[in-house]
Design a protein around this motif. Structure first.
Motif, PDB file in Angstrom:
ATOM      1  N   LEU A  74       0.852  -1.177   0.000  1.00  0.00           N
ATOM      2  CA  LEU A  74       0.000   0.000   0.000  1.00  0.00           C
ATOM      3  C   LEU A  74       0.892   1.231   0.000  1.00  0.00           C
ATOM      4  N   GLU A  75       0.645   2.154  -0.941  1.00  0.00           N
ATOM      5  CA  GLU A  75       1.356   3.432  -0.906  1.00  0.00           C
ATOM      6  C   GLU A  75       0.352   4.564  -0.713  1.00  0.00           C
ATOM      7  N   ILE A  76       0.729   5.493   0.171  1.00  0.00           N
ATOM      8  CA  ILE A  76      -0.096   6.655   0.463  1.00  0.00           C
ATOM      9  C   ILE A  76       0.542   7.843  -0.253  1.00  0.00           C
ATOM     10  N   GLY A  77      -0.126   8.321  -1.299  1.00  0.00           N
ATOM     11  CA  GLY A  77       0.429   9.400  -2.104  1.00  0.00           C
ATOM     12  C   GLY A  77       0.839   8.888  -3.471  1.00  0.00           C
TER      13      GLY A  77
ATOM     14  N   SER B  83       6.610   6.163  -8.170  1.00  0.00           N
ATOM     15  CA  SER B  83       6.890   5.282  -7.032  1.00  0.00           C
ATOM     16  C   SER B  83       6.018   4.031  -7.090  1.00  0.00           C
ATOM     17  N   GLY B  84       4.747   4.193  -7.507  1.00  0.00           N
ATOM     18  CA  GLY B  84       3.877   3.031  -7.629  1.00  0.00           C
ATOM     19  C   GLY B  84       4.363   2.066  -8.695  1.00  0.00           C
TER      20      GLY B  84
ATOM     21  N   GLN C  21       0.634  -7.337  -5.501  1.00  0.00           N
ATOM     22  CA  GLN C  21      -0.429  -6.364  -5.717  1.00  0.00           C
ATOM     23  C   GLN C  21      -0.076  -5.047  -5.039  1.00  0.00           C
ATOM     24  N   VAL C  22      -0.261  -3.942  -5.761  1.00  0.00           N
ATOM     25  CA  VAL C  22      -0.003  -2.608  -5.226  1.00  0.00           C
ATOM     26  C   VAL C  22      -1.301  -1.817  -5.218  1.00  0.00           C
ATOM     27  N   THR C  23      -1.585  -1.179  -4.091  1.00  0.00           N
ATOM     28  CA  THR C  23      -2.720  -0.277  -3.948  1.00  0.00           C
ATOM     29  C   THR C  23      -2.159   1.113  -3.691  1.00  0.00           C
ATOM     30  N   SER C  24      -2.556   2.086  -4.523  1.00  0.00           N
ATOM     31  CA  SER C  24      -2.022   3.442  -4.426  1.00  0.00           C
ATOM     32  C   SER C  24      -3.163   4.421  -4.162  1.00  0.00           C
ATOM     33  N   LEU C  25      -2.985   5.291  -3.163  1.00  0.00           N
ATOM     34  CA  LEU C  25      -4.036   6.223  -2.748  1.00  0.00           C
ATOM     35  C   LEU C  25      -3.551   7.663  -2.844  1.00  0.00           C
ATOM     36  N   ASP C  26      -4.450   8.557  -3.282  1.00  0.00           N
ATOM     37  CA  ASP C  26      -4.125   9.978  -3.298  1.00  0.00           C
ATOM     38  C   ASP C  26      -5.415  10.776  -3.159  1.00  0.00           C
TER      39      ASP C  26
ATOM     40  N   ASP D 171       1.504  -6.358   3.226  1.00  0.00           N
ATOM     41  CA  ASP D 171       2.808  -6.748   3.771  1.00  0.00           C
ATOM     42  C   ASP D 171       3.719  -5.546   3.954  1.00  0.00           C
ATOM     43  N   ARG D 172       3.508  -4.533   3.120  1.00  0.00           N
ATOM     44  CA  ARG D 172       4.341  -3.337   3.162  1.00  0.00           C
ATOM     45  C   ARG D 172       3.467  -2.100   2.962  1.00  0.00           C
ATOM     46  N   LEU D 173       3.841  -1.006   3.643  1.00  0.00           N
ATOM     47  CA  LEU D 173       3.147   0.276   3.496  1.00  0.00           C
ATOM     48  C   LEU D 173       4.200   1.375   3.442  1.00  0.00           C
ATOM     49  N   VAL D 174       4.080   2.253   2.462  1.00  0.00           N
ATOM     50  CA  VAL D 174       4.976   3.400   2.352  1.00  0.00           C
ATOM     51  C   VAL D 174       4.133   4.650   2.140  1.00  0.00           C
ATOM     52  N   ALA D 175       4.535   5.739   2.781  1.00  0.00           N
ATOM     53  CA  ALA D 175       3.801   6.999   2.656  1.00  0.00           C
ATOM     54  C   ALA D 175       4.719   8.072   2.088  1.00  0.00           C
TER      55      ALA D 175
END
Length: 347
Positions: free
Chosen positions: A57-60, A66-67, A79-84, A123-127
């Motif tokens: 999961l990426e925040i931003g 980056s995604g 799987q990547v989930t990207s939020l903005d 499993d991983r989160l980056v902001a």
């Protein structure tokens, strides 16, 4: 400030495979404003320790670069989930990913501080943006043993942040290390007025030129922000200046030391659009150290000036410690900034 990054082989291969300029300077969208330095992105993803098959999961979302790196790192089985919060960025990033054939990443327009429970656990989160505190939602959505790399405030004033590597164990966050860095404040709507921080500004002037102030003692101010207004006026009309003695200012070291004092009189101000000033204020006195090494005070005998000098002496005696040398602690918090954990430092 120069940045030296040692990338893992996986991150280096991802950086070679993903066309950075295709995201940051796309022909159809144009340059993405206020994008993160790619070297810093590589550093954070190296710290994140992403492996193939993981759910990230990426925040931003930003430009989408980056995604795209994350999508390459997790591979076709991940799987990547990207939020903005900005739908314009989300739509464009999603289209560029699709055009490049990256089918393992989805972008969503939402307030990232709530995470995205529908695709958890991660499993991983980056902001790539800084929340007011570490949100409980992020911790709850990361799998046991999972890792997050996020910028967090080290004081309740803007621009006082470190990046934290945090491991989730039995549903609780544990800081493994901190290092210098920070990103734009996480907000509930897109932020476009970049002369003034998006959070914790207690008073701002827009004429004749932008200026602002942030007080750690804001809870003691009245509803008209009289203390904030007066403290800002004292600094804008400072009657005393002096050079900071010693070597040129190491701003990352100084602001970290000042935050670690945990003094309620801590104050950050933007007296011009181009420089920050950090120091001590009360309802009747003010003194700050500017990034250029100049000390401003309301008067030569200012109590705030005496306190600031004491801080600077203690900082020098401590050897101008690097941010990484402090002991980080996460403290549970539930208040106007949300529910989660605040990051504070001790030596």
């Amino acid at each position: 400030m120069s940045i030296t990054v040692t990338m893992t082989p996986d991150v280096a291969r991802a950086a070679e495979a993903v066309p950075e300029k295709h995201y940051t300077h796309h022909d159809g969208r144009g340059p993405t404003p206020h994008r993160s330095n790619p070297l810093v992105i590589h550093r954070e993803l190296t710290t994140l320790d992403v492996a193939e098959g993981m759910r990230a999961l990426e925040i931003g979302t930003g430009s989408g670069y980056s995604g795209a790196l994350l999508a390459h790192l997790v591979g076709p089985t991940g799987q990547v989930t990207s939020l903005d919060i900005d739908p314009y960025l989300v739509r464009w990033a999603g289209l560029i990913h699709h055009q490049r054939g990256a089918t393992n990443i989805r972008c969503f327009t939402t307030d990232g501080t709530a995470g995205h429970p529908g695709r958890a656990p991660y499993d991983r989160l980056v902001a790539w943006c800084t929340p007011a505190l570490l949100p409980k939602a992020w911790v709850d959505q990361v799998a046991d043993g999972g890792l997050m790399v996020v910028p967090l405030p080290i004081a309740a004033v803007p621009n006082m942040t470190l990046v934290a590597q945090i491991r989730i164990t039995d549903g609780q966050p544990h800081v493994e290390r901190v290092f210098p860095g920070g990103y734009i404040e996480a907000t509930a709507s897109p932020h476009s007025h970049f002369d003034v921080p998006a959070r914790w500004v207690d008073w701002e002037n827009r004429v004749p030129a932008p200026s602002w102030i942030s007080l750690a003692w804001r809870d003691q101010d009245d509803h008209l922000h009289t203390g904030a207004r007066h403290a800002l006026d004292l600094l804008l009309t400072a009657q005393h200046t002096e050079p900071c003695p010693g070597d040129p200012i190491d701003w990352a070291s100084w602001r970290t030391f000042a935050a670690a004092t945990d003094d309620t009189h801590l104050t950050l101000a933007g007296l011009t659009p181009d420089t920050l000033a950090l120091g001590h204020t009360t309802p009747t006195s003010a003194a700050v150290l500017q990034q250029d090494g100049t000390i401003l005070a309301d008067r030569p005998d200012s109590p705030s000036l005496a306190a600031l000098r004491d801080w600077l002496i203690a900082w020098e005696q401590a050897g101008r410690p690097a941010p990484e040398t402090y002991t980080p602690t996460l403290t549970p918090a539930n208040g106007p900034d949300g529910t989660g954990w605040t990051l504070r430092l001790t030596r």
